[in-house]
Design a protein around this motif. Structure first.
Motif, PDB file in Angstrom:
ATOM      1  N   VAL A   1      -0.823  -9.207  -7.828  1.00 18.24           N
ATOM      2  CA  VAL A   1      -0.948  -8.526  -6.534  1.00 18.24           C
ATOM      3  C   VAL A   1      -1.523  -7.118  -6.783  1.00 18.24           C
ATOM      4  O   VAL A   1      -1.075  -6.428  -7.696  1.00 18.24           O
ATOM      5  CB  VAL A   1       0.439  -8.391  -5.858  1.00 18.24           C
ATOM      6  CG1 VAL A   1       0.327  -7.686  -4.512  1.00 18.24           C
ATOM      7  CG2 VAL A   1       1.102  -9.753  -5.706  1.00 18.24           C
ATOM      8  N   LYS A   2      -2.466  -6.702  -5.990  1.00 19.77           N
ATOM      9  CA  LYS A   2      -3.010  -5.355  -6.149  1.00 19.77           C
ATOM     10  C   LYS A   2      -2.069  -4.338  -5.511  1.00 19.77           C
ATOM     11  O   LYS A   2      -1.462  -4.615  -4.473  1.00 19.77           O
ATOM     12  CB  LYS A   2      -4.376  -5.248  -5.471  1.00 19.77           C
ATOM     13  CG  LYS A   2      -5.429  -6.058  -6.165  1.00 19.77           C
ATOM     14  CD  LYS A   2      -6.766  -5.367  -6.097  1.00 19.77           C
ATOM     15  CE  LYS A   2      -7.828  -6.130  -6.851  1.00 19.77           C
ATOM     16  NZ  LYS A   2      -7.479  -6.370  -8.251  1.00 19.77           N
ATOM     17  N   VAL A   3      -1.943  -3.178  -6.159  1.00 14.89           N
ATOM     18  CA  VAL A   3      -0.985  -2.185  -5.682  1.00 14.89           C
ATOM     19  C   VAL A   3      -1.682  -0.855  -5.394  1.00 14.89           C
ATOM     20  O   VAL A   3      -2.452  -0.355  -6.223  1.00 14.89           O
ATOM     21  CB  VAL A   3       0.130  -1.958  -6.732  1.00 14.89           C
ATOM     22  CG1 VAL A   3       1.031  -0.794  -6.334  1.00 14.89           C
ATOM     23  CG2 VAL A   3       0.957  -3.231  -6.910  1.00 14.89           C
ATOM     24  N   ALA A   4      -1.374  -0.288  -4.207  1.00 18.46           N
ATOM     25  CA  ALA A   4      -1.827   1.065  -3.872  1.00 18.46           C
ATOM     26  C   ALA A   4      -0.587   1.935  -3.707  1.00 18.46           C
ATOM     27  O   ALA A   4       0.388   1.504  -3.099  1.00 18.46           O
ATOM     28  CB  ALA A   4      -2.615   1.045  -2.561  1.00 18.46           C
ATOM     29  N   MET A   5      -0.613   3.109  -4.295  1.00 18.23           N
ATOM     30  CA  MET A   5       0.541   4.015  -4.133  1.00 18.23           C
ATOM     31  C   MET A   5       0.084   5.321  -3.504  1.00 18.23           C
ATOM     32  O   MET A   5      -0.969   5.859  -3.844  1.00 18.23           O
ATOM     33  CB  MET A   5       1.187   4.315  -5.489  1.00 18.23           C
ATOM     34  CG  MET A   5       1.770   3.092  -6.137  1.00 18.23           C
ATOM     35  SD  MET A   5       2.660   3.494  -7.649  1.00 18.23           S
ATOM     36  CE  MET A   5       4.315   3.306  -7.070  1.00 18.23           C
ATOM     37  N   GLY A   6       0.915   5.830  -2.571  1.00 22.27           N
ATOM     38  CA  GLY A   6       0.629   7.110  -1.943  1.00 22.27           C
ATOM     39  C   GLY A   6       1.944   7.787  -1.621  1.00 22.27           C
ATOM     40  O   GLY A   6       3.009   7.309  -2.021  1.00 22.27           O
ATOM     41  N   GLY A   7       1.892   8.896  -0.904  1.00 22.35           N
ATOM     42  CA  GLY A   7       3.122   9.601  -0.536  1.00 22.35           C
ATOM     43  C   GLY A   7       3.302  10.886  -1.322  1.00 22.35           C
ATOM     44  O   GLY A   7       2.454  11.270  -2.132  1.00 22.35           O
ATOM     45  N   LEU A   8       4.418  11.545  -1.066  1.00 21.90           N
ATOM     46  CA  LEU A   8       4.624  12.905  -1.581  1.00 21.90           C
ATOM     47  C   LEU A   8       4.553  12.991  -3.104  1.00 21.90           C
ATOM     48  O   LEU A   8       3.933  13.887  -3.659  1.00 21.90           O
ATOM     49  CB  LEU A   8       5.991  13.430  -1.115  1.00 21.90           C
ATOM     50  CG  LEU A   8       6.127  13.723   0.380  1.00 21.90           C
ATOM     51  CD1 LEU A   8       7.554  14.125   0.729  1.00 21.90           C
ATOM     52  CD2 LEU A   8       5.162  14.827   0.794  1.00 21.90           C
ATOM     53  N   HIS A   9       5.188  12.049  -3.804  1.00 23.41           N
ATOM     54  CA  HIS A   9       5.245  12.195  -5.265  1.00 23.41           C
ATOM     55  C   HIS A   9       3.877  11.979  -5.911  1.00 23.41           C
ATOM     56  O   HIS A   9       3.415  12.815  -6.685  1.00 23.41           O
ATOM     57  CB  HIS A   9       6.277  11.239  -5.872  1.00 23.41           C
ATOM     58  CG  HIS A   9       6.404  11.450  -7.346  1.00 23.41           C
ATOM     59  ND1 HIS A   9       7.239  12.397  -7.899  1.00 23.41           N
ATOM     60  CD2 HIS A   9       5.769  10.872  -8.406  1.00 23.41           C
ATOM     61  CE1 HIS A   9       7.122  12.394  -9.216  1.00 23.41           C
ATOM     62  NE2 HIS A   9       6.238  11.472  -9.553  1.00 23.41           N
ATOM     63  N   VAL A  10       3.231  10.867  -5.585  1.00 19.03           N
ATOM     64  CA  VAL A  10       1.973  10.602  -6.284  1.00 19.03           C
ATOM     65  C   VAL A  10       0.856  11.536  -5.812  1.00 19.03           C
ATOM     66  O   VAL A  10      -0.132  11.706  -6.514  1.00 19.03           O
ATOM     67  CB  VAL A  10       1.540   9.119  -6.190  1.00 19.03           C
ATOM     68  CG1 VAL A  10       2.679   8.193  -6.584  1.00 19.03           C
ATOM     69  CG2 VAL A  10       1.002   8.764  -4.823  1.00 19.03           C
ATOM     70  N   SER A  11       1.041  12.168  -4.655  1.00 19.17           N
ATOM     71  CA  SER A  11       0.044  13.146  -4.217  1.00 19.17           C
ATOM     72  C   SER A  11       0.012  14.332  -5.178  1.00 19.17           C
ATOM     73  O   SER A  11      -1.018  14.961  -5.386  1.00 19.17           O
ATOM     74  CB  SER A  11       0.363  13.655  -2.809  1.00 19.17           C
ATOM     75  OG  SER A  11       0.142  12.625  -1.879  1.00 19.17           O
ATOM     76  N   VAL A  12       1.160  14.622  -5.772  1.00 17.03           N
ATOM     77  CA  VAL A  12       1.239  15.747  -6.720  1.00 17.03           C
ATOM     78  C   VAL A  12       0.879  15.282  -8.132  1.00 17.03           C
ATOM     79  O   VAL A  12       0.266  16.017  -8.897  1.00 17.03           O
ATOM     80  CB  VAL A  12       2.668  16.334  -6.708  1.00 17.03           C
ATOM     81  CG1 VAL A  12       2.792  17.444  -7.726  1.00 17.03           C
ATOM     82  CG2 VAL A  12       3.025  16.839  -5.325  1.00 17.03           C
ATOM     83  N   LEU A  13       1.253  14.053  -8.468  1.00 14.41           N
ATOM     84  CA  LEU A  13       1.046  13.560  -9.839  1.00 14.41           C
ATOM     85  C   LEU A  13       0.253  12.244  -9.841  1.00 14.41           C
ATOM     86  O   LEU A  13       0.756  11.207 -10.296  1.00 14.41           O
ATOM     87  CB  LEU A  13       2.408  13.358 -10.521  1.00 14.41           C
ATOM     88  CG  LEU A  13       3.235  14.630 -10.725  1.00 14.41           C
ATOM     89  CD1 LEU A  13       4.639  14.304 -11.188  1.00 14.41           C
ATOM     90  CD2 LEU A  13       2.558  15.553 -11.732  1.00 14.41           C
ATOM     91  N   PRO A  14      -1.001  12.289  -9.357  1.00 22.07           N
ATOM     92  CA  PRO A  14      -1.756  11.034  -9.273  1.00 22.07           C
ATOM     93  C   PRO A  14      -2.022  10.408 -10.637  1.00 22.07           C
ATOM     94  O   PRO A  14      -2.059   9.186 -10.759  1.00 22.07           O
ATOM     95  CB  PRO A  14      -3.064  11.458  -8.583  1.00 22.07           C
ATOM     96  CG  PRO A  14      -3.158  12.932  -8.735  1.00 22.07           C
ATOM     97  CD  PRO A  14      -1.762  13.448  -8.821  1.00 22.07           C
ATOM     98  N   ASP A  15      -2.187  11.225 -11.674  1.00 23.14           N
ATOM     99  CA  ASP A  15      -2.527  10.647 -12.988  1.00 23.14           C
ATOM    100  C   ASP A  15      -1.350   9.862 -13.551  1.00 23.14           C
ATOM    101  O   ASP A  15      -1.527   8.836 -14.196  1.00 23.14           O
ATOM    102  CB  ASP A  15      -2.970  11.747 -13.960  1.00 23.14           C
ATOM    103  CG  ASP A  15      -4.246  12.413 -13.463  1.00 23.14           C
ATOM    104  OD1 ASP A  15      -4.961  11.767 -12.664  1.00 23.14           O
ATOM    105  OD2 ASP A  15      -4.505  13.569 -13.832  1.00 23.14           O
ATOM    106  N   GLU A  16      -0.137  10.350 -13.305  1.00 22.12           N
ATOM    107  CA  GLU A  16       1.059   9.626 -13.749  1.00 22.12           C
ATOM    108  C   GLU A  16       1.098   8.244 -13.073  1.00 22.12           C
ATOM    109  O   GLU A  16       1.336   7.219 -13.718  1.00 22.12           O
ATOM    110  CB  GLU A  16       2.300  10.440 -13.365  1.00 22.12           C
ATOM    111  CG  GLU A  16       3.625   9.748 -13.660  1.00 22.12           C
ATOM    112  CD  GLU A  16       4.806  10.498 -13.022  1.00 22.12           C
ATOM    113  OE1 GLU A  16       5.228  11.522 -13.577  1.00 22.12           O
ATOM    114  OE2 GLU A  16       5.298  10.023 -11.966  1.00 22.12           O
TER     115      GLU A  16
END
Ligand code: B12
Length: 439
Positions: free
Chosen positions: A101-116
């Motif tokens: 399944v393909k996964v997209a992540m967004g929201g407060l945390h990954v907005s600050v740490l997209p590389d993680e």
């Protein structure tokens, strides 16, 4: 494509002793029950921005860290993230990707740490999602992978063009409150704040007609809903706030919101809020007196300046029959071990209907995090699971970390036992009764 929107529900705390104590503290449990079942407004906005040709479903990962099995039928899953549950979200994302399944992540945390996040997702999205999400859906459809979509690279989200969140997707799950935003951002900047201010620089209010439109849409899913405004700070603009309230009056709603203490300066606004169905305002008082608040609000030292009128403000709001949920942050640099008793005394004397006590938390992306890191005071860097507002992960200035924990346990018991809760609430009811008899 089949698209799943996955919200992480429940509340989190790692501190075992606090969890055990929590079970015996009625006030604590009460608020947890209320908030634990809020839907993810961010995902409902994404749903509304998804091209109509796709089949979309809204799902919740449960507090036991399991994802609903139905999610594995999806081609693409969008996960919304806060720091406290980011590791749980990564585990779920890894499992989904392993299953194709393909996964997209967004929201407060990954907005600050997209590389993680990029190690766990096919698509990572920073900032507000309304503009970028359709591009993510297109990329998934075309089989393009491993991309970071930076919100800043898309045209800005226009606040007066937001679609109606897809409340209709919530189904029969027993949400006891529905969220709606009347504004995004906050004009002030408190150093610890990890709310929408970390996503959007500018404070923007929505057109009132569109707020009413969205409320009508909630009412189609749940007649007579309890509404929680998921704003950073609702009544910054008092005249706009009054007009909003005037237009809410005929709807006979009950609602809760977060606002700063200046709401108390305007009796006409308080009167309209009460008539419009405002039941409670949550106000970040942070500390009972001025000394620890110096420098917390970075644009104009507002928290320190406002603190002189806390007592009058609480009385003004509560005498209008609106309860105040006063929030205190424990462990500010100016706090000594005296702070626990001071908060207890203040909350009891001012008869705060509800009190929320949290531990100073250095969320990634906040000025506080950068400062504590520079000063070598972050205890376990990268332990985002401790960003719960209840766990201690920094070195306070005037006490040991364990003293801060012990103080939190003590204060919780002092504030949330039945007797203390009843005393504060009786105080509120007396005040509200007197307030009504004067009008
Ligand atoms: C409602 C709410 C909740 C609900 C969330 C329901 C849910 N499942 O999402 C509940 C009650 C469950 C909750 C729980 C917690 N919360 Co809370 N909560 C809020 C609140 C009040 C409003 C959030 C909101 O609705 N914002 C509005 C929406 C529209 O914005 P958004 O979610 O950011 O979404 C936008 C973008 O981020 C982006 N986006 C989001 N997800 C995705 C995904 C993809 C794929 C894409 C493309 C884009 C995208 O697009 C959206 C639209 O622009 C805020 C405070 C506030 N006033 O903002 C705190 C807040 C978010 N919570 C916070 C915290 C700390 C918690 C808890 C850890 C508390 C605890 N100890 O348990 C837990 C987290 C546990 C968990 N389950 O994740 C912090 C988070 C800080 C941080 N940076 O992590 C906040 C900011 C409050 C604070 N005091 O600092 N919370």
């Amino acid at each position: 494509m089949k698209i799943g929107l996955l919200a992480m529900s429940g509340i989190r705390a790692c501190d075992e002793k606090l969890l055990q104590l929590g079970l015996t503290m009625p006030g604590f449990v009460e608020r947890s029950k209320v908030v634990a079942s809020l839907p993810s407004l961010g995902l409902l906005y994404l749903a509304a921005c998804t091209p109509a040709e796709h089949d979309i479903r809204y799902l919740e990962a449960e507090s036991d860290r399991t994802e609903p099995t139905g999610i594995y039928d999806c081609d693409l899953v969008a996960i919304s993230t806060f720091s406290a549950q980011i590791f749980e979200a990564y585990v779920i994302a890894d499992r989904l990707r392993a299953a194709g399944v393909k996964v997209a992540m967004g929201g407060l945390h990954v907005s600050v740490l997209p590389d993680e996040a990029a190690a766990h997702a096919d698509y990572v999205v920073t900032g507000e999602g309304e503009r970028s999400w359709p591009a993510v859906v297109r990329a998934a459809q075309e089989g393009r992978n491993e991309m970071v979509f930076r919100g800043a690279e898309f045209p800005p989200v226009k606040i007066d063009e937001l679609p109606v969140p897809r409340y209709d997707l919530l189904g029969q799950r027993p949400y006891n409150r529905f969220t709606i935003q009347t504004s995004r951002g906050c004009p002030w900047r408190c150093d610890f704040c990890a709310s929408t201010v970390t996503l959007v620089e500018k404070y923007r209010k929505r057109p009132i007609g569109q707020i009413l439109r969205d409320i009508q849409s909630i009412c189609q899913v749940r007649p007579r809903p309890f509404i929680e405004f998921a704003d950073d700070n609702t009544f910054v603009d008092k005249e706009w706030g009054k007009e909003l309230c005037r237009q809410l009056i005929p709807l006979h709603l009950k609602w809760f919101t977060e606002t700063d203490v200046t709401v108390a300066d305007d009796p006409e606004l308080l009167d309209l809020m009460r008539r419009a169905g405002c039941r409670q305002v949550l106000v970040g008082l942070e500390s009972p007196d001025r000394s620890a608040l110096e420098g917390i609000e970075l644009r104009g030292n507002r928290k320190a300046i406002w603190s002189d009128r806390y007592a009058d403000a609480i009385r003004a709001v509560q005498s209008h029959g609106i309860t105040v949920n006063g929030c205190f942050v424990l462990g500010l640099d100016g706090h000594t071990r005296e702070i626990f008793r001071q908060v207890r005394d203040f909350a009891m004397e001012q008869m705060l209907y509800d009190v929320q006590i949290t531990i100073l938390t250095a969320f990634p992306g906040t000025p506080l995090y950068d400062r504590l890191k520079r000063e070598g005071r972050v205890l376990q860097d990268g332990r985002w699971d401790l960003c719960t507002l209840f766990d201690v992960n920094f070195q306070p200035v005037n006490m040991r970390p364990q003293e801060l924990r012990d103080g939190m346990y003590w204060l919780g018991q002092e504030l949330y036992n039945d007797h203390a809760t009843q005393c504060r609430r009786d105080g509120f009811f007396n005040l509200a009764r007197r307030g009504r008899s004067h009008t």
